[in-house]
Write a protein that holds these residues in place. Structure first.
Motif, PDB file in Angstrom:
ATOM      1  N   ASN A  73     -22.594 -13.072  16.590  1.00  0.00           N
ATOM      2  CA  ASN A  73     -22.439 -12.847  15.185  1.00  0.00           C
ATOM      3  C   ASN A  73     -21.397 -13.872  14.569  1.00  0.00           C
ATOM      4  O   ASN A  73     -21.044 -13.979  13.561  1.00  0.00           O
ATOM      5  N   PHE A  74     -21.121 -15.273  15.283  1.00  0.00           N
ATOM      6  CA  PHE A  74     -20.368 -16.285  15.127  1.00  0.00           C
ATOM      7  C   PHE A  74     -21.335 -17.541  14.816  1.00  0.00           C
ATOM      8  O   PHE A  74     -22.230 -17.881  15.451  1.00  0.00           O
ATOM      9  N   ASP A  75     -20.938 -18.315  13.506  1.00  0.00           N
ATOM     10  CA  ASP A  75     -21.611 -19.449  13.025  1.00  0.00           C
ATOM     11  C   ASP A  75     -20.456 -20.701  13.656  1.00  0.00           C
ATOM     12  O   ASP A  75     -19.398 -20.756  12.847  1.00  0.00           O
ATOM     13  N   ALA A 124     -19.426 -23.090  10.803  1.00  0.00           N
ATOM     14  CA  ALA A 124     -18.801 -22.656   9.625  1.00  0.00           C
ATOM     15  C   ALA A 124     -17.721 -23.580   9.208  1.00  0.00           C
ATOM     16  O   ALA A 124     -16.959 -23.919  10.229  1.00  0.00           O
ATOM     17  N   ASP A 125     -17.221 -23.523   8.005  1.00  0.00           N
ATOM     18  CA  ASP A 125     -16.292 -24.394   7.446  1.00  0.00           C
ATOM     19  C   ASP A 125     -14.816 -23.944   7.767  1.00  0.00           C
ATOM     20  O   ASP A 125     -14.059 -24.668   8.474  1.00  0.00           O
ATOM     21  N   ASP A 126     -14.688 -22.641   7.753  1.00  0.00           N
ATOM     22  CA  ASP A 126     -13.395 -21.864   8.368  1.00  0.00           C
ATOM     23  C   ASP A 126     -13.725 -21.209   9.615  1.00  0.00           C
ATOM     24  O   ASP A 126     -14.154 -20.014   9.340  1.00  0.00           O
ATOM     25  N   LEU A 127     -13.479 -21.731  10.954  1.00  0.00           N
ATOM     26  CA  LEU A 127     -13.647 -21.166  12.051  1.00  0.00           C
ATOM     27  C   LEU A 127     -12.787 -19.995  12.321  1.00  0.00           C
ATOM     28  O   LEU A 127     -13.210 -18.831  12.981  1.00  0.00           O
ATOM     29  N   GLU A 162     -14.340 -17.202  10.439  1.00  0.00           N
ATOM     30  CA  GLU A 162     -15.679 -16.914  10.828  1.00  0.00           C
ATOM     31  C   GLU A 162     -15.423 -15.905  11.995  1.00  0.00           C
ATOM     32  O   GLU A 162     -16.206 -15.139  12.289  1.00  0.00           O
ATOM     33  N   ASN A 171     -14.560 -12.423  11.173  1.00  0.00           N
ATOM     34  CA  ASN A 171     -15.747 -11.549  10.500  1.00  0.00           C
ATOM     35  C   ASN A 171     -16.430 -11.318  11.504  1.00  0.00           C
ATOM     36  O   ASN A 171     -16.960 -10.196  11.581  1.00  0.00           O
ATOM     37  N   ALA A 172     -16.466 -12.286  12.659  1.00  0.00           N
ATOM     38  CA  ALA A 172     -17.367 -11.908  13.961  1.00  0.00           C
ATOM     39  C   ALA A 172     -17.029 -10.643  14.677  1.00  0.00           C
ATOM     40  O   ALA A 172     -17.718  -9.802  15.215  1.00  0.00           O
TER      41      ALA A 172
END
Length: 280
Positions: free
Chosen positions: A63-65, A68-71, A74, A77-78
């Motif tokens: 579920n993790f990108d 992403a700009d803000d790890l 992210e 959220n994951a």
């Protein structure tokens, strides 16, 4: 007191080095001790800790990108969007609160040892801590492989079986060391015997792939793995290991204990990735 502690550590290290010369023999001894102590130590449940931990990390990173700009956001959220099998809504809420705690203020070896000293279930606390200190002295350098680390940890386990007579005490050391094996496998690179996915997360900010398997990178992987064990001992309470594996029950169950440990090292990895990303 510090000098005595150093002497004890030196003694353990010497013992490990000497017994390492008989690697195959000691591995056989360890397997025999495990098979003959199944009524005291439920190894099937201990091994589940590592399996659940690795599966939880896979689910989170699914579920993790990583681009992403803000790890940090992210990762938040994951974790929120990940469905973990086998835990209640109450335990999920506990894990979210726990995630926020370790994100900003991760548990340390000191926290773990304090929690052990405060535990009402353990007897030979100083000896437990000595074993865990030696497990934490992982000899990681450029040439280190998973086999090297497992052999080192196995030697400590053999000594623990010989010197810890209280089942709860032994449970803590063996659960800690077995979870560490699973975690190291997750975080180490494939060319060193690891799974590779965790190592790629740790090194996501490095564009030169030739630098990914150097000693520094492996040490970071080792630290992420140790974050799991420190979380297991302190973040989920010192008695969580014993409570999740054998009576009496702990605040959270086996699954939540393993997931919580995974969350702790997951945050260690993402914070490392953030550091590398800012250096691009």
């Amino acid at each position: 007191m510090k000098n005595i502690k150093k002497i004890l550590l030196a003694f353990f290290c010497i013992s490990i080095i000497v017994t390492a010369c008989n690697k195959e023999k000691n591995n056989a001894v360890l397997q025999n001790k495990k098979s003959t102590n199944t009524q005291i130590i439920p190894f099937d449940k201990i091994l589940q800790l590592g399996e659940i931990h690795n599966a939880a990390l896979d689910k989170i990173f699914d579920n993790f990108d990583i681009n992403a700009d803000d790890l940090i956001l992210e990762m938040d959220n994951a974790i929120l969007s990940t469905e973990f099998d086998g835990i209640s809504d109450e335990e999920k809420e506990f894990l979210i609160e726990y995630s926020n705690r370790v994100k900003n203020n991760p548990y340390t070896e000191t926290d773990l040892f304090i929690a052990i000293q405060e535990s009402s279930f353990l007897e030979n606390k100083d000896l437990i801590i000595n074993f865990l200190e030696n497990i934490n002295l992982l000899p990681i350098d450029d040439e280190t492989t998973i086999d090297n680390l497992f052999s080192y940890i196995n030697e400590v386990e053999v000594l623990a079986f010989d010197q810890l007579s209280n089942p709860e005490d032994l449970c803590v050391v063996i659960a800690y060391s077995e979870l560490l094996k699973s975690s190291l496998k997750y975080w180490f690179p494939e060319d060193a015997g690891g799974i590779g996915r965790g190592f790629n997360i740790l090194n996501s900010g490095i564009t030169d792939k030739s630098k990914k398997t150097d000693g520094k990178g492996k040490q970071v992987a080792g630290q992420a793995a140790l974050a799991d064990c420190e979380a297991l001992g302190a973040g989920m309470l010192a008695t969580a290991i014993v409570g999740a594996i054998a009576p009496p029950a702990s605040v959270v169950g086996l699954v939540s204990t393993a997931v919580g440990a995974g969350i702790s090292s997951g945050w260690a990895a993402i914070k490392e990735a953030v550091t590398k990303k800012t250096k691009r």
